[in-house]
Design a protein around this motif. Structure first.
Motif, PDB file in Angstrom:
ATOM      1  N   ALA A  10      -3.245 -10.255  -9.417  1.00 35.53           N
ATOM      2  CA  ALA A  10      -2.259  -9.826  -8.419  1.00 35.53           C
ATOM      3  C   ALA A  10      -2.198  -8.309  -8.325  1.00 35.53           C
ATOM      4  O   ALA A  10      -2.135  -7.746  -7.218  1.00 35.53           O
ATOM      5  CB  ALA A  10      -0.886 -10.391  -8.768  1.00 35.53           C
ATOM      6  N   GLU A  11      -2.216  -7.622  -9.461  1.00 34.83           N
ATOM      7  CA  GLU A  11      -2.183  -6.161  -9.458  1.00 34.83           C
ATOM      8  C   GLU A  11      -3.396  -5.587  -8.744  1.00 34.83           C
ATOM      9  O   GLU A  11      -3.292  -4.626  -7.972  1.00 34.83           O
ATOM     10  CB  GLU A  11      -2.125  -5.632 -10.891  1.00 34.83           C
ATOM     11  CG  GLU A  11      -0.818  -5.877 -11.611  1.00 34.83           C
ATOM     12  CD  GLU A  11      -0.888  -5.435 -13.061  1.00 34.83           C
ATOM     13  OE1 GLU A  11       0.095  -4.845 -13.543  1.00 34.83           O
ATOM     14  OE2 GLU A  11      -1.914  -5.678 -13.715  1.00 34.83           O
ATOM     15  N   LEU A  12      -4.555  -6.160  -9.009  1.00 37.74           N
ATOM     16  CA  LEU A  12      -5.783  -5.685  -8.391  1.00 37.74           C
ATOM     17  C   LEU A  12      -5.757  -5.911  -6.884  1.00 37.74           C
ATOM     18  O   LEU A  12      -6.125  -5.026  -6.092  1.00 37.74           O
ATOM     19  CB  LEU A  12      -6.980  -6.392  -9.024  1.00 37.74           C
ATOM     20  CG  LEU A  12      -8.371  -5.908  -8.626  1.00 37.74           C
ATOM     21  CD1 LEU A  12      -8.529  -4.409  -8.877  1.00 37.74           C
ATOM     22  CD2 LEU A  12      -9.437  -6.690  -9.398  1.00 37.74           C
ATOM     23  N   ALA A  13      -5.298  -7.095  -6.462  1.00 40.00           N
ATOM     24  CA  ALA A  13      -5.199  -7.382  -5.032  1.00 40.00           C
ATOM     25  C   ALA A  13      -4.234  -6.427  -4.345  1.00 40.00           C
ATOM     26  O   ALA A  13      -4.515  -5.920  -3.252  1.00 40.00           O
ATOM     27  CB  ALA A  13      -4.757  -8.834  -4.820  1.00 40.00           C
ATOM     28  N   ASN A  14      -3.104  -6.169  -4.970  1.00 40.39           N
ATOM     29  CA  ASN A  14      -2.116  -5.248  -4.396  1.00 40.39           C
ATOM     30  C   ASN A  14      -2.683  -3.840  -4.254  1.00 40.39           C
ATOM     31  O   ASN A  14      -2.439  -3.149  -3.262  1.00 40.39           O
ATOM     32  CB  ASN A  14      -0.861  -5.213  -5.267  1.00 40.39           C
ATOM     33  CG  ASN A  14      -0.057  -6.495  -5.168  1.00 40.39           C
ATOM     34  OD1 ASN A  14      -0.252  -7.294  -4.260  1.00 40.39           O
ATOM     35  ND2 ASN A  14       0.853  -6.688  -6.113  1.00 40.39           N
ATOM     36  N   LEU A  15      -3.434  -3.409  -5.253  1.00 38.67           N
ATOM     37  CA  LEU A  15      -4.027  -2.073  -5.221  1.00 38.67           C
ATOM     38  C   LEU A  15      -5.013  -1.951  -4.059  1.00 38.67           C
ATOM     39  O   LEU A  15      -4.985  -0.975  -3.300  1.00 38.67           O
ATOM     40  CB  LEU A  15      -4.712  -1.787  -6.548  1.00 38.67           C
ATOM     41  CG  LEU A  15      -5.280  -0.381  -6.790  1.00 38.67           C
ATOM     42  CD1 LEU A  15      -5.316  -0.078  -8.284  1.00 38.67           C
ATOM     43  CD2 LEU A  15      -6.676  -0.223  -6.216  1.00 38.67           C
ATOM     44  N   LEU A  16      -5.894  -2.931  -3.912  1.00 43.91           N
ATOM     45  CA  LEU A  16      -6.903  -2.888  -2.851  1.00 43.91           C
ATOM     46  C   LEU A  16      -6.253  -2.925  -1.470  1.00 43.91           C
ATOM     47  O   LEU A  16      -6.732  -2.281  -0.525  1.00 43.91           O
ATOM     48  CB  LEU A  16      -7.877  -4.052  -3.004  1.00 43.91           C
ATOM     49  CG  LEU A  16      -8.680  -4.106  -4.306  1.00 43.91           C
ATOM     50  CD1 LEU A  16      -9.620  -5.306  -4.304  1.00 43.91           C
ATOM     51  CD2 LEU A  16      -9.466  -2.820  -4.531  1.00 43.91           C
ATOM     52  N   TYR A  17      -5.166  -3.654  -1.357  1.00 47.26           N
ATOM     53  CA  TYR A  17      -4.471  -3.765  -0.075  1.00 47.26           C
ATOM     54  C   TYR A  17      -3.731  -2.470   0.267  1.00 47.26           C
ATOM     55  O   TYR A  17      -3.826  -1.951   1.382  1.00 47.26           O
ATOM     56  CB  TYR A  17      -3.484  -4.929  -0.109  1.00 47.26           C
ATOM     57  CG  TYR A  17      -2.756  -5.163   1.187  1.00 47.26           C
ATOM     58  CD1 TYR A  17      -3.305  -5.965   2.185  1.00 47.26           C
ATOM     59  CD2 TYR A  17      -1.514  -4.584   1.422  1.00 47.26           C
ATOM     60  CE1 TYR A  17      -2.638  -6.174   3.385  1.00 47.26           C
ATOM     61  CE2 TYR A  17      -0.839  -4.783   2.614  1.00 47.26           C
ATOM     62  CZ  TYR A  17      -1.407  -5.589   3.594  1.00 47.26           C
ATOM     63  OH  TYR A  17      -0.738  -5.786   4.783  1.00 47.26           O
ATOM     64  N   ALA A  18      -2.987  -1.936  -0.702  1.00 47.85           N
ATOM     65  CA  ALA A  18      -2.143  -0.773  -0.439  1.00 47.85           C
ATOM     66  C   ALA A  18      -2.943   0.493  -0.227  1.00 47.85           C
ATOM     67  O   ALA A  18      -2.656   1.276   0.689  1.00 47.85           O
ATOM     68  CB  ALA A  18      -1.159  -0.579  -1.595  1.00 47.85           C
ATOM     69  N   TYR A  19      -3.943   0.732  -1.058  1.00 42.38           N
ATOM     70  CA  TYR A  19      -4.686   1.991  -1.017  1.00 42.38           C
ATOM     71  C   TYR A  19      -5.941   1.925  -0.158  1.00 42.38           C
ATOM     72  O   TYR A  19      -6.451   2.974   0.248  1.00 42.38           O
ATOM     73  CB  TYR A  19      -5.068   2.424  -2.432  1.00 42.38           C
ATOM     74  CG  TYR A  19      -3.906   2.860  -3.291  1.00 42.38           C
ATOM     75  CD1 TYR A  19      -2.640   3.065  -2.752  1.00 42.38           C
ATOM     76  CD2 TYR A  19      -4.072   3.070  -4.647  1.00 42.38           C
ATOM     77  CE1 TYR A  19      -1.580   3.468  -3.537  1.00 42.38           C
ATOM     78  CE2 TYR A  19      -3.013   3.476  -5.454  1.00 42.38           C
ATOM     79  CZ  TYR A  19      -1.777   3.672  -4.886  1.00 42.38           C
ATOM     80  OH  TYR A  19      -0.730   4.077  -5.675  1.00 42.38           O
ATOM     81  N   GLY A  20      -6.437   0.725   0.106  1.00 38.83           N
ATOM     82  CA  GLY A  20      -7.642   0.596   0.912  1.00 38.83           C
ATOM     83  C   GLY A  20      -7.424  -0.122   2.227  1.00 38.83           C
ATOM     84  O   GLY A  20      -8.356  -0.255   3.021  1.00 38.83           O
ATOM     85  N   GLU A  21      -6.212  -0.611   2.445  1.00 41.46           N
ATOM     86  CA  GLU A  21      -5.909  -1.407   3.642  1.00 41.46           C
ATOM     87  C   GLU A  21      -6.908  -2.556   3.800  1.00 41.46           C
ATOM     88  O   GLU A  21      -7.334  -2.898   4.901  1.00 41.46           O
ATOM     89  CB  GLU A  21      -5.897  -0.520   4.888  1.00 41.46           C
ATOM     90  CG  GLU A  21      -4.839   0.572   4.837  1.00 41.46           C
ATOM     91  CD  GLU A  21      -4.815   1.440   6.073  1.00 41.46           C
ATOM     92  OE1 GLU A  21      -3.792   1.478   6.764  1.00 41.46           O
ATOM     93  OE2 GLU A  21      -5.853   2.104   6.343  1.00 41.46           O
TER      94      GLU A  21
END
Length: 329
Positions: A147-158
């Motif tokens: 979940a943390e990894l998915a959130n990071l990719l979504y927030a910072y990489g759109e």
């Protein structure tokens, strides 16, 4: 940063939007300009050639040869301070600064060095650390939960397919650690596929990891407020960004009203806050000739403004639309 390193016996390529940056910072003769993101020294050299004095800052130790070259050629007017541009005001204590230029993001110098791990197009260790210390991209990829990894990719990489990418990464690392750039790039391509003509499927994920590893949004916000503190009335700030998330932060920093809620016509009129920045220029983008010479400039945007007499604000992320990882995906 947007400039490309070439062998020592040649000059570096012209950095992106150079003419526009110089115009935004003029007059330059005798002015003291802080180049907060030195890189290969392209902006610093052009500023020095235009008659300015320059204090340059960079956290990447690999810039040393380019620093030495300018120190030898401009011993009286060029100074280098190792560190981050978020603390640029500390680099010029006691000096009257006339302008600041910031070129945000990863430089071509870093992209072209495979062992730095910034590019999914080159085989190298999954590193991405600009300062070459601290937590690496491999550390994040191999330790964050799904979940943390998915959130990071979504927030910072759109990255809209962040959950699927995170699932594939977690499954793959259960068998062996993900340690190289091409290993991760292939895994992302396998997760979400690739259509002919589209950008590489790993583009957004690599951007997100690089931003996280180097705390780039925090650096940007801190650097903008540091420039606001150090520049007197009439001082000029020019900021080049390379993706929409950065550009939105700079746009709202210069003009907080851009991100504020619309005032209801039924509410009493409130007094507008003091403007810290005036003469906010229209965003500038590279023209066809520059893009032909340097395709990497295609996403670059320059925003510039002039400092007012209003006192500097305390550092605040409010209203700047800085992406946050928590609950992003």
């Amino acid at each position: 940063m947007g400039q490309r390193i070439v062998p020592d016996n040649q000059e570096p390529h012209v950095p992106v939007l150079l003419a526009e940056v110089l115009d935004a910072l003029r007059p330059l003769e005798g002015a003291l300009i802080v180049d907060g993101t030195f890189g290969a020294g392209g902006y610093s050299r052009a500023l020095l050639d235009a008659g300015a004095r320059v204090v340059a800052i960079d956290r990447d130790p690999n810039v040393a040869p380019h620093v030495e070259r300018l120190q030898a050629q401009f011993p009286q007017t060029f100074q280098f301070v190792p560190g981050t541009f978020s603390e640029l005001d500390q680099a010029v204590v006691g000096q009257a600064v006339d302008g600041v230029v910031l070129d945000i993001g990863v430089s071509s110098m870093q992209l072209d060095e495979a062992d730095r791990g910034f590019s999914f197009m080159r085989e190298g260790p999954l590193d991405m650390r600009m300062a070459q210390s601290g937590e690496s991209a491999a550390d994040l990829v191999n330790t964050l939960d799904e979940a943390e990894l998915a959130n990071l990719l979504y927030a910072y990489g759109e990255e809209r397919k962040s959950r699927r990418i995170a699932q594939f990464i977690v499954a793959a690392r259960a068998n062996e650690p993900i340690t190289t750039t091409t290993q991760l790039a292939r895994l992302i391509e396998k997760a979400i596929g690739r259509k002919p003509g589209d950008m590489h499927p790993a583009t957004r994920s690599f951007q997100a990891l690089r931003i996280a590893v180097n705390a780039e949004f925090d650096q940007l916000v801190e650097g903008l407020f540091a420039a606001e503190r150090v520049l007197p009335e009439g001082g000029r700030l020019a900021v080049v960004t390379f993706h929409s998330l950065e550009d939105r932060i700079v746009k709202r920093f210069f003009d907080p009203d851009k991100g504020g809620p619309a005032q209801s016509r039924h509410m009493p009129v409130t007094q507008a806050p003091e403007r810290r920045w005036v003469n906010v220029a229209k965003a500038a983008k590279p023209g066809a000739k520059e893009l032909e010479r340097n395709p990497r400039a295609r996403s670059s945007i320059l925003r510039a403004a002039v400092r007012s007499a209003a006192p500097a604000r305390p550092v605040s992320f409010e209203g700047l639309a800085v992406p946050t990882v928590r609950g992003a995906a």
